[in-house]
Design an enzyme around this catalytic site. Structure first.
Site, PDB file in Angstrom:
ATOM      1  N   CYS A  84     -48.138   1.203 -45.962  1.00  0.00           N
ATOM      2  CA  CYS A  84     -49.525   2.441 -45.752  1.00  0.00           C
ATOM      3  C   CYS A  84     -50.772   2.498 -46.879  1.00  0.00           C
ATOM      4  CB  CYS A  84     -48.877   3.768 -44.982  1.00  0.00           C
ATOM      5  SG  CYS A  84     -47.679   3.190 -43.929  1.00  0.00           S
TER       6      CYS A  84
ATOM      7  N   CYS B  17     -51.594  12.517 -46.269  1.00  0.00           N
ATOM      8  CA  CYS B  17     -50.781  12.740 -48.018  1.00  0.00           C
ATOM      9  C   CYS B  17     -50.365  13.572 -48.500  1.00  0.00           C
ATOM     10  CB  CYS B  17     -52.760  12.523 -48.843  1.00  0.00           C
ATOM     11  SG  CYS B  17     -53.473  11.103 -47.900  1.00  0.00           S
TER      12      CYS B  17
END
Lengths: 402, 303
Positions: free
Chosen positions: B35, B106
């Site tokens: 990712c 995040c």
């Protein structure tokens, strides 16, 4: 506009000469080219001229082989769907794993509708294996769609040869040439290419105009049916100003073809050399011996592309990246993955793409700015230690999958 | 280009606490290289007081991953381990004045690094409890894995039900094709066929009386009870996200609610209110407006 624009594979500036050429078609020459009166007549002639200009750049045999569309994606969809509609007994498609989403997403969708799609693989340099291609060519295949040049790496595919092979097998051949047109010379009448897509905004014409080249005699089914525009092959009132712009753009591309392949290529080469010399653990992706003159794609290991782009942007430099984050998806670029570039490098791949408006002074400035940016980000990287990566970086830092 | 807040950009350009902490006694490594995000968090914890005396990060990732890491270290410095464990990913996002929905993961990575580091300090095993799939709903940042699991666990049958349970598809509606595909896949596994035109099982039971009464034929009391019932039925999905909603008052066509927990101050609160309003309009069969109780006229609220 301030700044250094090295993202010309994404889109290009409309040449001011082209804008000039287009302007009357918004005001004085607003007529509908289909109309019988004088307002429409002149516009009709302007479109005819543009068609000729494009015919010349492509080396097409007839100007009627040029069909105006709204964009490269429409041209791709028209070509592939037409081949399927015209040959309902054939239910296979051949394409490659590195195509632009305009082709790839359509093919994935067609698979759901029951078509069988063969995706040709590429090697570590992004090259195709033509014997794999030969094996899947059969009378079941309706169309082959293979890009002329890759948008991310600039790698050129042997489309002339592949079209010959398709032709021998009795299979239609389409190529998405949006990155190649105007950058490398073409002579379609001497090839077996049946259909080819162009996008205006990749060669200094405006956005919203495209072309589908359709060889005379190739069976065709329109995507948009309606009025008789484009001889009934693409209904909808012509985007006259943009067609005129694209005509002028192809004329300018012809004039600059040599410049593109000498001066622009030299700037690209200097940038590549300068960056590779100054930044350790970086390498060129794709096939540097066989690529577009304006493109280079460099992978910077152990750092991530979006962060690189943000820091470049802060210095006024525009480029693009194959990292997952720039697209909003979770996977890095399918082109990088297809070439088996490791994740630690694929996420840090940056594409620099030039145009004839760039200068060598800009190149030197970029060469100066890039190394400290990479050093700054590597300082933050868990794979990095001092002035080099950790020993066996992917083992030394193996996070819990989240 | 992402619409990053000024704070995100500032933390990206000038990250705080970058690099590994000297004499660290807790390390958390999380992320997924495929990712493009991975984070190592190092902490120096006082063994006597369990106070985090120093924190440092090393991040392979995009601008918002670096900014989230920087924010995380700033937030937890000076906290005890127990306090630090209460820091949510929303806290990190709030500290940064918001993150785009595609980038919320995040902040999740930051919270997970913290949990992993604390587990490391305490000699425990930390394992991630969720898998992340492709982002389907961009309005509410819901991924394919979560939708699939929720569909299975609750035997969901329609896109609308998926939106009610997960919020996915409750915003701009552009992901409905993707949600239908997930539903079709789960149906196929069960040997059934997905019918996109199937009616939702009504959340509020339709009795002959309510059908006859209709929206306008309800008494005030019936109407408020119905509003209560609808809001009650929406609470479980909000609680899933650590939030909650309660009915405060009804004044004509305006319904005042209290958003609590993670919903309070969440950037998505406005969209959630929109979702509640939509649902109420459907159930009541007439237009209503849903507003936070903070917007109640002061005299009416009795303050």
């Amino acid at each position: 506009m301030e700044g250094i624009y090295l993202d010309n594979n994404a889109t290009t500036m409309v040449d001011p000469v082209i804008v000039e050429e287009m302007l009357p078609y918004f005001t004085d020459q607003f007529g509908n080219p289909s109309s019988m009166h004088a307002f429409g007549n002149k516009v009709g002639f302007a479109i005819k001229k543009a068609r000729k200009q494009i015919q010349e750049l492509l080396g097409a045999e007839h100007d009627s082989e040029i069909i105006f569309t709204s964009c490269g994606t429409e041209s791709d969809s028209t070509a592939i769907l037409s081949a399927l509609k015209a040959q309902p007994e054939r239910n296979e498609i051949i394409t490659t794993v590195v195509e632009h989403p305009a082709v790839l997403t359509l093919c994935e969708h067609l698979e759901k509708e029951g078509y069988k799609v063969h995706y040709l693989k590429v090697d570590a340099k992004g090259r195709l294996d033509l014997s794999e291609y030969q094996q899947v060519l059969s009378e079941r295949v309706a169309v082959v769609s293979v890009m002329w040049a890759n948008n991310e790496t600039g790698t050129i595919f042997p489309v002339r040869e592949m079209a010959e092979m398709a032709n021998r097998a009795g299979v239609m051949f389409h190529t998405d040439a949006v990155q190649a047109v105007g950058k490398i010379p073409m002579d379609l009448k001497s090839t077996k290419i049946d259909m080819l897509s162009i996008s205006g905004h990749k060669l200094h014409a405006p956005k919203g105009i495209g072309v589908l080249y359709l060889r005379r005699g190739v069976r065709f089914r329109p995507l948009l049916r309606g009025g008789h525009q484009e001889r009934g092959r693409r209904a909808g009132t012509e985007n006259t100003a943009s067609i005129v712009g694209l005509g002028k753009a192809t004329e300018l591309a012809m004039e600059h073809m040599e410049f593109e392949n000498t001066t622009v290529a030299a700037m690209r080469d200097r940038l590549q050399e300068g960056i590779l010399d100054a930044v350790p653990y970086s390498f060129v992706t794709g096939d540097p011996d066989n690529r577009l003159p304006n493109t280079c794609n460099i992978a910077f290991e152990y750092i991530e592309g979006e962060a690189i782009l943000m820091l470049l942007n802060k210095q006024g430099i525009a480029a693009s990246s194959g990292s997952a984050c720039t697209s909003g998806s979770l996977e890095p670029s399918h082109v990088m993955r297809a070439m088996d570039i490791p994740y630690t490098a694929a996420h840090g791949s940056v594409r620099f793409s030039f145009s004839r408006y760039n200068t060598m002074a800009e190149v030197e400035k970029v060469i100066e700015v890039v190394p400290p940016i990479m050093a700054q980000l590597r300082k933050l990287s868990p794979y990095w230690d001092g002035d080099r990566p950790l020993d066996e970086p992917e083992k030394a830092f193996a996070p819990t999958y989240a | 280009m992402w619409d990053y807040s000024e704070t995100v950009k500032e933390h990206f350009y000038n990250p705080r606490n970058a690099g590994a902490v000297e004499e660290a006694n807790a390390t958390g490594d999380v992320g997924s290289l495929s990712c493009g995000d991975a984070l190592r968090l190092t902490l120096k914890v006082n063994p006597e007081t369990e106070v985090i005396e120093d924190a440092g990060f090393q991040t392979f990732g995009c601008g918002s991953a670096i900014a989230s890491s920087s924010a995380l270290t700033e937030i937890v410095k000076g906290m005890t381990l127990d306090d630090a464990l209460t820091v949510s990913n929303q806290d990190i996002a709030d500290y940064l004045e918001g993150l785009p929905p595609e980038k919320m993961h995040c902040s999740v990575m930051g919270r997970e690094a913290l949990q992993a580091a604390v587990a490391d300090y305490r000699g425990e095993e930390w394992s991630d409890d969720h898998e992340e799939g492709a982002l389907i709903c961009k309005c509410f940042a819901v991924d394919a894995v979560l939708i699939e699991e929720t569909v299975r666990a609750n035997n969901l049958k329609t896109v609308e039900e998926v939106a009610n349970y997960t919020k996915a598809g409750g915003g701009c509606a552009s992901c409905h094709e993707g949600i239908e595909e997930i539903l079709a896949m789960v149906f196929e596994e069960k040997g059934e066929t997905f019918d996109p035109t199937a009616d939702v099982i009504p959340a509020v039971e339709s009795t002959p009386e309510t059908l006859v009464a209709g929206a306008t034929g309800m008494t005030n009391l019936q109407r408020i009870r119905k509003i209560e019932k609808v809001i009650e039925s929406l609470r479980p999905q909000l609680q899933l996200d650590g939030g909650d909603v309660e009915l405060v008052d009804v004044m004509g066509d305006t319904i005042y609610v209290n958003m609590t927990g993670a919903c309070n101050g969440c950037q998505m609160a406005a969209m959630t209110l929109g979702g509640i309003q939509q649902r109420l309009i459907e159930e009541l069969g007439s237009f209503v407006k849903v507003l936070p109780s903070t917007e109640m006229p002061k005299t009416a609220a009795g303050v």
